[in-house]
Design an enzyme around this catalytic site. Structure first.
Site, PDB file in Angstrom:
ATOM      1  CB  THR A 111     -80.408 -45.425 -43.583  1.00  0.00           C
ATOM      2  OG1 THR A 111     -79.085 -45.027 -43.193  1.00  0.00           O
ATOM      3  CG2 THR A 111     -81.434 -44.947 -42.586  1.00  0.00           C
ATOM      4  CG  ASP A 112     -77.471 -47.834 -49.045  1.00  0.00           C
ATOM      5  OD1 ASP A 112     -77.719 -48.427 -50.100  1.00  0.00           O
ATOM      6  OD2 ASP A 112     -76.305 -47.695 -48.607  1.00  0.00           O
ATOM      7  CE1 TYR A 113     -71.428 -42.351 -47.367  1.00  0.00           C
ATOM      8  CE2 TYR A 113     -70.566 -44.571 -47.169  1.00  0.00           C
ATOM      9  CZ  TYR A 113     -70.376 -43.212 -47.138  1.00  0.00           C
ATOM     10  OH  TYR A 113     -69.119 -42.716 -46.877  1.00  0.00           O
TER      11      TYR A 113
END
Ligand code: GLC
Length: 744
Positions: free
Chosen positions: A288-290
């Site tokens: 995932t992104d952050y």
């Protein structure tokens, strides 16, 4: 002693359980690996969820949260990867915790945003895209990987391949601009440079293509905002660069923050399983992104973080960046049956495969060599290449003859807030790059041999973003004694990048007022614009004798610009994105549809503004040279073709000016009639060629029926019979064309 033991331990295990690995060629894993299956069989649930957990260290912040305690997580096997952790010393220290204090001694994976250089900083990706030089882009990507690997890293969160047509979006600086074809070619070049064909020399990094998907199309150009478009638009315009990167071998994919069609990307089975796995056969891992997994609660598609984790795992997310959901919250899903151990084992398998591909089980420290780190990072060869890539990235937008600087010029005023600035030259996402290592424009000019006989004065004149004009008088006094003024103006590097969208894309402060005042002296002003995004440059164009678009050129910025100013290098860049005349035109891009009432200046009832033209100030593909080029009409070896036949298009290009130079010959296609409306132009090929003055070359392109395909009314990917205009020219405004006809 422990280090030797752990190396022997894994080498023994590996040699017993897995096939010989003489050359670690990146291959598509299709069968389970006995070593990996054996390891998974030993893992507890917490250890499995630990491999699916990625945390940032507290070295840097690239998002809204920083967590403590990651070292203890490593000891307990509850974190299998870290980012924002680099240098041999730091990565070795963390790896030793995993290898000497955890139960199963599974090596850590180290990631970092090495986007356009690790320590040797190259132009921002949008700037490199302006070079249209795929070899230069691949070489730049290789050097950034080589330096990152020498610093103990295994994985970079690059390339970012998000297409965008909205310069208000701050992350436009990070991609390759507005065009699907150019963006796809650059995506492939960057993956080739980052990953290469083997990790045997530990001088490459795992690539991570991002942000999947369509992150570059937020409403209003506002970062993280809603993305909504037809599946046709998604598949034809926005998806191809991600697929190109994966077809080039990218081993990881990062999900985007945005929703698509009502579902956040981190929870989208359509994106992560139907397209990525089932259609594209991607077999790496998805991260995932952050905290984008956690943010699905704010999106409103799940009630809590446990449900977010369940949705993400079901959709196809393997690793949770900084969210600590996989680590702590999705066990509930096992009890309810919403997820199974097979889901978890699948993700762990995808992650362990990559660690094995890197050779980390054989030697967890193989990327961590302090001598190599010292010898590799920012070495002279890298700086030389960085200077060349920077020169190739600059776009000459206007030139009334002021450039290259004529020999008669004896006195130059270098002015503007970015004339002697070093810190901004790295742009953002510059990893471990430092402004202090950058060559400023003033330094570049002063150190250039041509400046030996020239008197150079420097006056800042004003700040980047203030209304203070008190420096104008000094600048004007200096201008009075100069033959030529070189003015460096633009943004601050933090005015673009993540969470840096702008509703108004003007040159900030009083910099344009300074340009006007200097221009009013009658002395020629060469304006160099330094920025992370297209800006509205109408005033700059009007008041300058010459305009150079210099983006953020990185460590060798000043030297590259001096090479161009003094004529050592003839600028060859072409815009990878349209520059609007005004924000009101956005989105403005060349591959638009014709509409039922195409623009007609002589009638009222058609698609236009009452207060602006439709066209941008500078078009996609536009860029001048110190020389000129002429184009013959395009020729075709056949104007009627059918079935699987291809067509060879050729054009003679001549250097008709007084300088040797490079030209980017661009080929565009227009499908005149389709079962759905088609763009008035689409880039389908380009060649960057070098021509000595007076020299001619015949440039050839081969067009196949597949090049003309699109999604028809029923969303089938087809090539329909009909007539096509083929344009070949110097930018997307070219009308130099030939008509061909395709029949089934
Ligand atoms: C950021 C960015 C992403 C980056 C990641 C790790 O939020 O969106 O591009 O790779 O976090 O720093």
């Amino acid at each position: 002693m422990n280090r030797i033991f752990s190396v022997i331990f894994w080498a023994t295990i590996l040699s017993i359980l897995s096939c010989s690995t003489k050359t670690r060629v990146i291959q598509k894993y299709t069968t389970t690996d006995p070593f990996i299956e054996g390891l998974i069989s030993k893992m507890t649930l917490d250890e499995k969820l630990g491999q699916m957990t990625l945390f940032t260290t507290d070295w840097e912040s690239t998002g809204p949260t920083i967590r403590g305690g990651y070292e203890d997580d490593i000891r307990k096997g509850r974190c299998g990867a870290l980012f924002n952790s680099h240098t041999v010393a730091f990565t070795t220290r963390l790896q030793k915790i995993a290898m000497e204090e955890s139960r199963l001694k599974i090596p850590l994976l180290f990631g970092y945003d090495v986007i356009h250089g690790y320590k040797t900083v190259f132009p921002i990706p949008l700037g490199e895209a302006a070079s249209w030089d795929l070899d230069a882009i691949e070489k730049s990507a290789y050097i950034m990987a080589k330096e990152g690997a020498a610093a103990g890293l295994h994985w970079t969160f690059a390339p970012m391949v998000d297409i965008t047509r909205d310069p208000r979006w701050g992350r436009v600086m990070e991609g390759a601009g507005e065009d699907t074809y150019l963006g796809s070619e650059i995506a492939k070049a960057r993956v080739r440079g980052i990953q290469g064909n083997s990790f045997d020399k530990a001088d490459r990094l795992i690539a991570c293509v991002k942000h999947f998907a369509a992150y570059g199309a937020p409403f209003g150009g506002r970062d993280y905002n809603t993305v909504d478009m037809s599946e046709r638009m998604l598949r034809e315009v926005f998806l191809p660069p991600y697929k190109a990167a994966i077809d080039a071998g990218a081993l990881t994919v990062m999900t985007s923050f945005n929703e698509y069609d009502g579902v956040p990307a981190s929870g989208s089975k359509f994106l992560l399983t139907d397209i990525l796995r089932n259609e594209w056969k991607f077999d790496g891992f998805v991260v995932t992104d952050y905290t984008s997994m956690n943010e699905m609660v704010a999106h409103g598609v799940v009630a809590d973080e446990a449900d977010a984790g369940i949705l993400a795992l079901q959709a196809g997310v393997d690793m949770d960046m900084q969210g600590a959901i996989y680590q702590e919250k999705i066990k509930k899903g096992l009890k309810t049956g919403e997820i199974t151990m097979e889901h978890i084992d699948r993700s762990v398998r995808n992650i362990l495969k990559i660690k094995k591909k890197l050779g980390l089980f054989e030697d967890p420290y193989r990327f961590s060599n302090p001598d190599r780190e010292r010898q590799t990072i920012m070495n002279p060869e890298h700086l030389t290449i960085a200077r060349d890539v920077a020169r190739k990235s600059v776009v000459l937008l206007k030139n009334n003859g002021a450039l290259p600087i004529p020999a008669k010029v004896r006195k130059i005023l270098v002015a503007g807030p970015l004339a002697d600035d070093k810190d901004n030259l790295t742009g953002v996402w510059s990893a471990s790059g430092e402004g202090r290592h950058c060559v400023s424009l003033l330094e570049g000019i002063k150190s250039h041999p041509a400046s030996g006989a020239i008197e150079i004065t420097h006056v800042k004149g004003c700040d980047i973003d203030s209304d203070n004009k008190s420096g104008f008088d000094e600048a004007l006094r200096a201008a009075a004694g100069a033959d030529l003024i070189v003015l460096a103006i633009g943004e601050h590097k933090d005015m673009s990048g993540e969470a840096a969208s702008k509703a108004m894309i003007r040159i900030p402060g009083v910099q344009e007022a300074l340009l006007e005042a200097l221009s009013a002296t009658g002395k020629p002003v060469v304006t160099i614009v330094m920025n992370g995004r297209p800006l509205v440059l109408s005033k700059v164009h009007e008041k300058s004798a010459a305009v150079l678009e210099a983006w953020w050129l990185g460590t060798q910025a000043g030297n590259a610009l001096a090479d161009i100013l003094f004529g050592d290098y003839n600028p060859s860049g072409k815009l990878p994105i349209s520059f609007p005349m005004h924000e009101g035109q956005i989105p403005v891009f060349y591959s638009h549809k014709n509409t039922g009432r195409p623009f007609d200046p002589n009638s009222k009832w058609n698609t236009k503004y009452l207060d602006l033209p439709n066209d941008p100030l500078y078009a996609f593909g536009y860029g001048l040279s110190y020389t000129t080029f002429s184009y013959s009409l395009p020729g075709a070896d056949r104007t009627d073709f059918s079935g699987s036949q291809s067509v060879s298009i050729s054009v003679d290009v001549k250097n008709t000016g007084n300088y040797d130079g490079e030209e980017v010959v661009q080929l565009y296609v227009r499908d005149l009639v389709g079962s759905v409306t088609r763009p008035v132009k689409e880039l389908k090929g380009f060649r960057k060629i070098f021509l000595k003055k007076g020299e001619s070359k015949t440039v050839r392109f081969t067009l196949t029926p597949a090049d003309l395909a699109f999604y028809d009314r029923n969303m089938h990917w087809v090539t329909e019979p009909g007539e096509f205009d083929i344009f070949v020219g110097s930018d997307s405004n070219t009308q130099n064309k030939i008509r061909i006809r395709y029949s089934k």
